[in-house]
Design a protein around this motif. Structure first.
Motif, PDB file in Angstrom:
ATOM      1  N   ASN A 289      -7.786  50.623 -57.991  1.00 44.98           N
ATOM      2  CA  ASN A 289      -6.438  50.999 -58.429  1.00 44.98           C
ATOM      3  C   ASN A 289      -5.469  50.710 -57.286  1.00 44.98           C
ATOM      4  N   TYR A 290      -5.241  49.426 -57.042  1.00 41.57           N
ATOM      5  CA  TYR A 290      -4.500  48.960 -55.873  1.00 41.57           C
ATOM      6  C   TYR A 290      -3.453  47.961 -56.337  1.00 41.57           C
ATOM      7  N   TRP A 291      -2.202  48.221 -56.022  1.00 41.15           N
ATOM      8  CA  TRP A 291      -1.130  47.313 -56.433  1.00 41.15           C
ATOM      9  C   TRP A 291      -0.648  46.539 -55.209  1.00 41.15           C
ATOM     10  N   ALA A 292      -1.150  45.334 -55.090  1.00 37.10           N
ATOM     11  CA  ALA A 292      -0.795  44.479 -53.956  1.00 37.10           C
ATOM     12  C   ALA A 292       0.671  44.051 -54.068  1.00 37.10           C
ATOM     13  N   GLN A 293       1.254  43.709 -52.922  1.00 33.43           N
ATOM     14  CA  GLN A 293       2.636  43.229 -52.903  1.00 33.43           C
ATOM     15  C   GLN A 293       2.734  41.784 -53.398  1.00 33.43           C
ATOM     16  N   GLY A 294       1.614  41.083 -53.388  1.00 34.70           N
ATOM     17  CA  GLY A 294       1.618  39.691 -53.845  1.00 34.70           C
ATOM     18  C   GLY A 294       0.204  39.141 -53.805  1.00 34.70           C
ATOM     19  N   ASN A 295       0.065  37.889 -54.246  1.00 31.98           N
ATOM     20  CA  ASN A 295      -1.268  37.286 -54.266  1.00 31.98           C
ATOM     21  C   ASN A 295      -1.845  37.106 -52.868  1.00 31.98           C
ATOM     22  N   ASP A 296      -0.975  36.960 -51.847  1.00 30.94           N
ATOM     23  CA  ASP A 296      -1.472  36.832 -50.485  1.00 30.94           C
ATOM     24  C   ASP A 296      -2.254  38.074 -50.064  1.00 30.94           C
ATOM     25  N   GLU A 297      -1.806  39.233 -50.516  1.00 31.48           N
ATOM     26  CA  GLU A 297      -2.495  40.467 -50.144  1.00 31.48           C
ATOM     27  C   GLU A 297      -3.876  40.537 -50.802  1.00 31.48           C
ATOM     28  N   THR A 298      -3.990  39.973 -51.996  1.00 34.43           N
ATOM     29  CA  THR A 298      -5.295  39.870 -52.649  1.00 34.43           C
ATOM     30  C   THR A 298      -6.256  39.045 -51.800  1.00 34.43           C
ATOM     31  N   VAL A 299      -5.760  37.933 -51.263  1.00 33.91           N
ATOM     32  CA  VAL A 299      -6.569  37.074 -50.416  1.00 33.91           C
ATOM     33  C   VAL A 299      -7.032  37.836 -49.174  1.00 33.91           C
TER      34      VAL A 299
END
Length: 476
Positions: A289-299
Motif C-alpha cells: 500500500n505504497y503510493w510512489a511519486q512517480g515511476n522512478d520511485e518504483t524503479v
C-alpha cells in the motif's frame, strides 16, 4: 535520477564526475577560459583518486571541452563563437533515457558554429509549456513522447511544427506515433514497450520458475504470493495511477472486441482489464500500500530489493547499468490463457519548430539524433532501444548490466499499442485517471465508474480511430 548502492562503484563515481563537468561546461556554468579546481580538490569532492581524476579529465580533453596547461591546471577550452544557438525543449528524463547531453556535446564537436541549449520543460503541463515557448520564439526543437504528441495533436498545435521526411531505416512502428494526415512531424529517436522486470535471484532462491510469455496475471499473482511468503516482503509493485502503466490492462481488455463496438460494450471490455488490475493492487500480501511519486520511485524499490517484480520500460533499465543486480525482463502477462499479447508502447521523437529562425541548423540537429552514429551511441551505452533498426539490432560488447532478453522487443511488435488505441483523448484519459483514484479510494463504486466510462466513450474518439494516422495500424 540514479539509484546507487551504499558503496558506489569506481565506474559510477568516475562517470558521475565526468558527466557533471561536461554538463556544466556545455551549459555555460563553467565558462570558457576559466580553470577547474585542482586535481586534489576534485578528488576529495568526488571521492576519487588523483589518478582517476586525471583519467576523467583526459576524457574531457578528448572531447575538446578542456585543455591541460602545464604547471597551471585544466582550462575550459575557448570555443569558436557560435553563430547560432538552438533552444531545445525536452524533459529532464532524456539525460538518462539516451544520454542527451553526451549527444549534444558530440553534435557541438561536429558543428562548432552551432550551440544547443537544452531547456527542461514542465512535465506536468508539457504541451502548454512548449506552446508558450514556441509562441515567444524561444524553441527551435522540441522533444515529444507519444502521449505528449497525441495531446499536442488534439489541441490543434500541429501547425507549429515542420513536416519531416520519413526515414525508411527507422522502425515504422516508432514513426507511426508522429504521423498526422500521412505526414511525419517528429523523428523517432527511441521507443519502448511496457514490460515485466523481475529479480532473477529472488525467483531462484524461492524455487520459482522465471516468468515467460505464457503467464497470465493470475499466474503472476500466484507466484508473487509464493515470493512474498519466501522472502517476507511484497512480490510486485508499480504505480497504479500511472498513465504509462495501467492503460496496458485496459488495452488487454479490448482484445476481442471489434473497433465498431458501442460505448457500453467498450466500457465493459475495459472493466475486464480493471478486474485483473484490482486483483493485483488490492492484494496486500503481494502488493504494498505504497503510493510512489512517480515511476522512478518504483524503479528504486526494485533496485533496493524491496519488491521482486515491477512494470517498467527499457528506459527505466538504465538505472541498473552499474548495479550488481541480477534481473531480466519478459512480456506482460495476459488476462486469460491464449489471449494475444498486448502492451503499451512509448515512442520518443524530435520535432522541428516551423518558424525557427535557425531552421536548417535545427534540422541538422534533429537529423543527427536520428543518424546511425548517434543511434549507435544509444545502443552501446544505454539499455534504451534505438529507433534505427540497424542500431537496435547490432551486437554490443559486454560491460553494462543489461537483461539477457534485451532483444525480445523484436518479437513483440504485433503486441504494441499506443495510448490512442484506447479510443480516448489524452484529456479524457487524465479525467479517467482521477476517477480511478476515486474508485480505488472507495469514493465511487464500480457501477459509477462504468457509467463514467460510457460517458467518455460516448463523446470521445471512436475506438480504433486516431488523428495521427499513417495508414493501417498493425497493432506504448
Amino acid at each position: 535520477m540514479s539509484y546507487k548502492s551504499d558503496r558506489p562503484s569506481f565506474q559510477e563515481r568516475l562517470d558521475y564526475f565526468v558527466n557533471v563537468l561536461r554538463t556544466d561546461i556545455i551549459n555555460g556554468i563553467r565558462q570558457e577560459g576559466t580553470y577547474l579546481p585542482a586535481e586534489s580538490a576534485l578528488a576529495k569532492q568526488y571521492q576519487l583518486s588523483n589518478k582517476s581524476i586525471r583519467k576523467g579529465l583526459d576524457q574531457l580533453v578528448e572531447e575538446g571541452l578542456i585543455q591541460k596547461i602545464d604547471r597551471v591546471g585544466s582550462m575550459v577550452t575557448p570555443r569558436p563563437k557560435a553563430s547560432i544557438t538552438l533552444n531545445f525543449g525536452c524533459p529532464i528524463s532524456l539525460t538518462t533515457d539516451f544520454l542527451i547531453d553526451d549527444l549534444i556535446a558530440e553534435f557541438g564537436r561536429r558543428n562548432p558554429g552551432i550551440h544547443v541549449r537544452r531547456i527542461t520543460l514542465n512535465h506536468l503541463s508539457y504541451a502548454q509549456s512548449a506552446q508558450e515557448m514556441i509562441d515567444n520564439g524561444l524553441l527551435d526543437v522540441v522533444a515529444f513522447n507519444s502521449p505528449q504528441f497525441q495531446e499536442w495533436t488534439e489541441e490543434g498545435l500541429i501547425p507549429l511544427l515542420e513536416k519531416l521526411e520519413s526515414d525508411p531505416e527507422i522502425y515504422p512502428i516508432a514513426e507511426e506515433a508522429f504521423f498526422v494526415d500521412g505526414a511525419s512531424y517528429a523523428k523517432p529517436i527511441s521507443f519502448s514497450p511496457v514490460v515485466l522486470c523481475y529479480n532473477k535471484r529472488h525467483f531462484r532462491e524461492a524455487g520459482i520458475h522465471e516468468p515467460d510469455s505464457y503467464w497470465t496475471w493470475s499466474d503472476l499473482l500466484r507466484e508473487s504470493t509464493r515470493l512474498s511468503k519466501a522472502r517476507g516482503r511484497h512480490g510486485i509493485y508499480f504505480l497504479p495511477a500511472s498513465e504509462n502503466r495501467y492503460p496496458a490492462f485496459l488495452l488487454q481488455g479490448m482484445n476481442r472486441r471489434p473497433n465498431g463496438a458501442i460505448a457500453r460494450e467498450r466500457s465493459d471490455d475495459l472493466q475486464k482489464g480493471l478486474l485483473a488490475l484490482d486483483g493485483l493492487i488490492g492484494n496486500r500480501e503481494v502488493f504494498p500500500n505504497y503510493w510512489a511519486q512517480g515511476n522512478d520511485e518504483t524503479v528504486q524499490l526494485f533496485a533496493d530489493g524491496q519488491v521482486s517484480v515491477i512494470l517498467c520500460t527499457y528506459f527505466n533499465l538504465n538505472e541498473f547499468a552499474h548495479l550488481p543486480l541480477e534481473y531480466d525482463i519478459c512480456p506482460l502477462p495476459s488476462l486469460q490463457r491464449g489471449d494475444p499479447q498486448r502492451t503499451l508502447l512509448l515512442s520518443i521523437g524530435m520535432s522541428l519548430v516551423r518558424h525557427s529562425k535557425w531552421k536548417e541548423a535545427a534540422r541538422r540537429f534533429v537529423d543527427f539524433l536520428a543518424s546511425a552514429d548517434a543511434q549507435n551511441v544509444i545502443r552501446e551505452r544505454t539499455a534504451s532501444i534505438p529507433a534505427r533498426k540497424a542500431s537496435a539490432e547490432r551486437q554490443v560488447a559486454e560491460g553494462r548490466n543489461q537483461p539477457s532478453r534485451y532483444a525480445m522487443f523484436r518479437e513483440m511488435f504485433p503486441s504494441f499499442s499506443y495510448h490512442r488505441d484506447l479510443g480516448l483523448q489524452i484529456k479524457d484519459l487524465k479525467q479517467f485517471t482521477k476517477w480511478l483514484k476515486e474508485y480505488w479510494s472507495d469514493m465511487i463504486d464500480a457501477d459509477t465508474l462504468r457509467l463514467k466510462l460510457e460517458e467518455l466513450y460516448g463523446k470521445g474518439l471512436k475506438p480504433g480511430q486516431a488523428n495521427t494516422s499513417a495508414g493501417e495500424y498493425s497493432h506504448r
